[in-house]
Design a protein around this motif. Sequence first.
Motif, PDB file in Angstrom:
ATOM      1  N   ALA A   1       0.833  -1.208   0.000  1.00 36.99           N
ATOM      2  CA  ALA A   1       0.000   0.000   0.000  1.00 36.99           C
ATOM      3  C   ALA A   1       0.863   1.252   0.000  1.00 36.99           C
ATOM      4  CB  ALA A   1      -0.933  -0.006   1.211  1.00 36.99           C
ATOM      5  N   VAL A   2       1.945   1.222   0.769  1.00 31.75           N
ATOM      6  CA  VAL A   2       2.865   2.358   0.808  1.00 31.75           C
ATOM      7  C   VAL A   2       3.583   2.499  -0.527  1.00 31.75           C
ATOM      8  CG1 VAL A   2       4.847   3.383   1.989  1.00 31.75           C
ATOM      9  CG2 VAL A   2       3.176   2.044   3.284  1.00 31.75           C
ATOM     10  N   VAL A   3       4.004   1.365  -1.091  1.00 30.80           N
ATOM     11  CA  VAL A   3       4.684   1.388  -2.393  1.00 30.80           C
ATOM     12  C   VAL A   3       3.762   1.977  -3.453  1.00 30.80           C
ATOM     13  CG1 VAL A   3       5.748  -0.023  -4.193  1.00 30.80           C
ATOM     14  CG2 VAL A   3       6.141  -0.577  -1.793  1.00 30.80           C
ATOM     15  N   PHE A   4       2.484   1.604  -3.431  1.00 34.46           N
ATOM     16  CA  PHE A   4       1.518   2.093  -4.421  1.00 34.46           C
ATOM     17  C   PHE A   4       1.398   3.618  -4.360  1.00 34.46           C
ATOM     18  CE2 PHE A   4      -2.816   3.420  -5.462  1.00 34.46           C
ATOM     19  CZ  PHE A   4      -2.978   2.889  -6.745  1.00 34.46           C
ATOM     20  N   ILE A   5       1.243   4.161  -3.166  1.00 34.86           N
ATOM     21  CA  ILE A   5       1.105   5.616  -3.035  1.00 34.86           C
ATOM     22  C   ILE A   5       2.415   6.304  -3.404  1.00 34.86           C
ATOM     23  CG2 ILE A   5       0.497   7.494  -1.473  1.00 34.86           C
ATOM     24  CD1 ILE A   5      -1.040   5.447   0.203  1.00 34.86           C
ATOM     25  N   LEU A   6       3.529   5.697  -3.009  1.00 36.43           N
ATOM     26  CA  LEU A   6       4.843   6.242  -3.341  1.00 36.43           C
ATOM     27  C   LEU A   6       5.024   6.336  -4.854  1.00 36.43           C
ATOM     28  CD1 LEU A   6       8.175   5.214  -1.670  1.00 36.43           C
ATOM     29  CD2 LEU A   6       7.972   5.110  -4.133  1.00 36.43           C
ATOM     30  N   VAL A   7       4.654   5.283  -5.572  1.00 35.46           N
ATOM     31  CA  VAL A   7       4.776   5.287  -7.034  1.00 35.46           C
ATOM     32  C   VAL A   7       3.841   6.312  -7.648  1.00 35.46           C
ATOM     33  CG1 VAL A   7       4.462   3.915  -9.122  1.00 35.46           C
ATOM     34  CG2 VAL A   7       5.594   2.905  -7.151  1.00 35.46           C
TER      35      VAL A   7
ATOM     36  N   TYR B   1      11.784   1.286  -7.376  1.00 36.69           N
ATOM     37  CA  TYR B   1      10.396   0.969  -7.048  1.00 36.69           C
ATOM     38  C   TYR B   1       9.942  -0.323  -7.729  1.00 36.69           C
ATOM     39  CZ  TYR B   1       8.451   3.186 -11.368  1.00 36.69           C
ATOM     40  OH  TYR B   1       8.124   3.531 -12.663  1.00 36.69           O
ATOM     41  N   GLN B   2      10.528  -0.647  -8.885  1.00 36.92           N
ATOM     42  CA  GLN B   2      10.222  -1.928  -9.501  1.00 36.92           C
ATOM     43  C   GLN B   2      10.698  -3.072  -8.611  1.00 36.92           C
ATOM     44  OE1 GLN B   2      12.286  -1.354 -13.192  1.00 36.92           O
ATOM     45  NE2 GLN B   2      10.688  -0.069 -14.087  1.00 36.92           N
ATOM     46  N   ASN B   3      11.866  -2.922  -8.012  1.00 40.16           N
ATOM     47  CA  ASN B   3      12.388  -3.939  -7.109  1.00 40.16           C
ATOM     48  C   ASN B   3      11.587  -3.981  -5.810  1.00 40.16           C
ATOM     49  OD1 ASN B   3      14.349  -5.999  -6.627  1.00 40.16           O
ATOM     50  ND2 ASN B   3      15.384  -4.637  -5.202  1.00 40.16           N
ATOM     51  N   ALA B   4      11.103  -2.836  -5.364  1.00 37.81           N
ATOM     52  CA  ALA B   4      10.286  -2.798  -4.150  1.00 37.81           C
ATOM     53  C   ALA B   4       9.030  -3.637  -4.319  1.00 37.81           C
ATOM     54  CB  ALA B   4       9.923  -1.353  -3.809  1.00 37.81           C
ATOM     55  N   VAL B   5       8.394  -3.541  -5.486  1.00 41.81           N
ATOM     56  CA  VAL B   5       7.201  -4.355  -5.758  1.00 41.81           C
ATOM     57  C   VAL B   5       7.554  -5.838  -5.679  1.00 41.81           C
ATOM     58  CG1 VAL B   5       5.428  -4.945  -7.456  1.00 41.81           C
ATOM     59  CG2 VAL B   5       6.136  -2.564  -7.170  1.00 41.81           C
TER      60      VAL B   5
ATOM     61  N   GLY C   1       9.446  11.012  -0.672  1.00 41.49           N
ATOM     62  CA  GLY C   1      10.517  10.749   0.273  1.00 41.49           C
ATOM     63  C   GLY C   1       9.994  10.376   1.651  1.00 41.49           C
ATOM     64  N   LEU C   2       8.935  11.061   2.093  1.00 43.11           N
ATOM     65  CA  LEU C   2       8.330  10.735   3.385  1.00 43.11           C
ATOM     66  C   LEU C   2       7.752   9.321   3.374  1.00 43.11           C
ATOM     67  CD1 LEU C   2       6.512  14.104   4.207  1.00 43.11           C
ATOM     68  CD2 LEU C   2       8.589  13.198   5.277  1.00 43.11           C
ATOM     69  N   LEU C   3       7.152   8.939   2.268  1.00 39.66           N
ATOM     70  CA  LEU C   3       6.593   7.588   2.160  1.00 39.66           C
ATOM     71  C   LEU C   3       7.702   6.538   2.154  1.00 39.66           C
ATOM     72  CD1 LEU C   3       3.848   8.375  -0.492  1.00 39.66           C
ATOM     73  CD2 LEU C   3       3.442   7.595   1.844  1.00 39.66           C
ATOM     74  N   ALA C   4       8.829   6.868   1.503  1.00 46.07           N
ATOM     75  CA  ALA C   4       9.967   5.950   1.536  1.00 46.07           C
ATOM     76  C   ALA C   4      10.464   5.789   2.967  1.00 46.07           C
ATOM     77  CB  ALA C   4      11.089   6.464   0.630  1.00 46.07           C
TER      78      ALA C   4
ATOM     79  N   GLY D   1       8.539   1.061   8.776  1.00 42.88           N
ATOM     80  CA  GLY D   1       7.458   0.124   9.072  1.00 42.88           C
ATOM     81  C   GLY D   1       7.260  -0.990   8.086  1.00 42.88           C
ATOM     82  N   GLY D   2       8.170  -1.133   7.078  1.00 39.69           N
ATOM     83  CA  GLY D   2       7.968  -2.157   6.050  1.00 39.69           C
ATOM     84  C   GLY D   2       7.920  -3.556   6.599  1.00 39.69           C
ATOM     85  N   ASP D   3       8.719  -3.833   7.660  1.00 38.04           N
ATOM     86  CA  ASP D   3       8.758  -5.176   8.233  1.00 38.04           C
ATOM     87  C   ASP D   3       7.550  -5.464   9.123  1.00 38.04           C
ATOM     88  OD1 ASP D   3      11.146  -5.601   6.964  1.00 38.04           O
ATOM     89  OD2 ASP D   3      12.373  -5.003   8.695  1.00 38.04           O
ATOM     90  N   ARG D   4       6.755  -4.447   9.383  1.00 37.56           N
ATOM     91  CA  ARG D   4       5.599  -4.637  10.247  1.00 37.56           C
ATOM     92  C   ARG D   4       4.527  -5.472   9.572  1.00 37.56           C
ATOM     93  NH1 ARG D   4       3.183   0.892  11.744  1.00 37.56           N
ATOM     94  NH2 ARG D   4       5.350   1.125  12.417  1.00 37.56           N
ATOM     95  N   PHE D   5       4.480  -5.410   8.233  1.00 37.57           N
ATOM     96  CA  PHE D   5       3.462  -6.136   7.482  1.00 37.57           C
ATOM     97  C   PHE D   5       4.009  -7.509   7.119  1.00 37.57           C
ATOM     98  CE2 PHE D   5       2.936  -1.612   6.683  1.00 37.57           C
ATOM     99  CZ  PHE D   5       1.616  -1.431   7.024  1.00 37.57           C
ATOM    100  N   THR D   6       3.511  -8.517   7.742  1.00 32.75           N
ATOM    101  CA  THR D   6       3.974  -9.872   7.477  1.00 32.75           C
ATOM    102  C   THR D   6       2.792 -10.749   7.171  1.00 32.75           C
ATOM    103  OG1 THR D   6       3.858 -10.412   9.822  1.00 32.75           O
ATOM    104  CG2 THR D   6       5.984  -9.641   8.986  1.00 32.75           C
ATOM    105  N   GLY D   7       3.102 -11.923   6.633  1.00 32.58           N
ATOM    106  CA  GLY D   7       2.044 -12.884   6.380  1.00 32.58           C
ATOM    107  C   GLY D   7       1.326 -12.695   5.075  1.00 32.58           C
TER     108      GLY D   7
END
Length: 425
Positions: free
Chosen positions: A219-225, A340-344, A399-402, A408-414
């Motif tokens: 979700a963060v990656v989507f808004i960032l892109v 961002y391609q690698n982030a996806v 930048g703020l989203l990055a 918090g990227g590791d907070r989303f698991t599963g």
Amino acid sequence: MGLNANDRSIAGFTMAGHALVHWFETSIPIFLVVWLTEFDVGVSLFGIVVALGYAPFGLGALPGGILADRYGTKRLVVGCLVGMSLSFLVLSLATSIYTIALGLILWGVAASVYHPAGLALISTGVEERGTVFAWHGIAGNAGIALGPFVAATLLIFLEWSLVAALLAVPGVLAVLYGLSAEFDPTAAVAADADAGPDEALSASGLLGDSRTLFASAFAVVFILVTFEGLYYRGTLTYLPEILHGLPATDGLALPASLEGIEPADYIYVGLLVVGMAGQYAGGKLTGRVSPARGLGAIFAVLAVLALAFVPVTATGAGLAPLVALCAALGFFLFAIQPFYQNAVAIYTPPDVRGLSYGYTYLAEFGIGSVSIALGGFVLGELSRTAFFAMIAGFAAVGGLLAGALLVGGDRFTGTDDALEANADD
């Protein structure tokens, strides 16, 4: 480490597709100049016609991603090449604005599936992903630069209808190459996609997968892109016009043999060429720098560069600072894309990678195009300073989203487990 045989095969296949998508895309405005003379209709109506072609390019990315997961990435990319080539053959036969509209819409629909399908293929089939992302981006920049150059050059000597047909020839050759290419599209991921094709395309499966994706770091990656797309589209749309009106470029004399060519155009094309180096550097760095750190750093640089255009484009500023600034912008504007391609690829599971990239390029080319309307309003009603401040603001939010992704990227698991549960329901 060098590319293995499978990586090289996928790289060649996707590089051809990426170059041709932008080869066709950037040649269309060149034809527009001729069509306005050839057909007795106003520029406003033709603007709508061209918009009908470009709109599906962004809006069709999400359905393209869904189809890539359903039918396979190679099949979608080959279909894209077939559709784009046919669309330019339709344009070559056009005798009215309606046929041109048909050809452009066909192009937009066909081209829309490339980015989600091609990038999904790289993310699941390539071991040296960063390197191939880099070369893939370079190929795209080559298409961006060569498309209008070849079209404009051929139009000096040939009728526009014949030029349109000739531009389709590389597409036909790429189709033949694609049909003969052999590679494993899932060589870089575990074969654990238990959901069948019907589940992948069902409304409940799509809704469940989408809900799970947007409950994760994606979700963060989507808004960032989205904000990267706003920066990218706004800058590349209006920078040529801004460069044309500067004393530094208006006062630059060219040889008589180049009469009719604006010096500003060389600066803009140079920006795109430097972007190839940015694509390569960004792709190579994805193996050493985490996506969040890389994105945050480049967004910060892009914000500074946007603000730097305010004094550099002021009256009296010299040519050298302007060229240097455009070169820096070209480098970092395209260096951010492999990140961002690698982030996806990192924050989404392999079995919905097409869907993930579909959402990504809906954000990049679809929602990002809003900055075209915003930029036109700001430049027309406010000022050039306000325009670059707006562009810098897009980068600041990115930048703020990055930063949020880094913290918090590791907070989303599963995510994988949730998607598997959706498939089993």
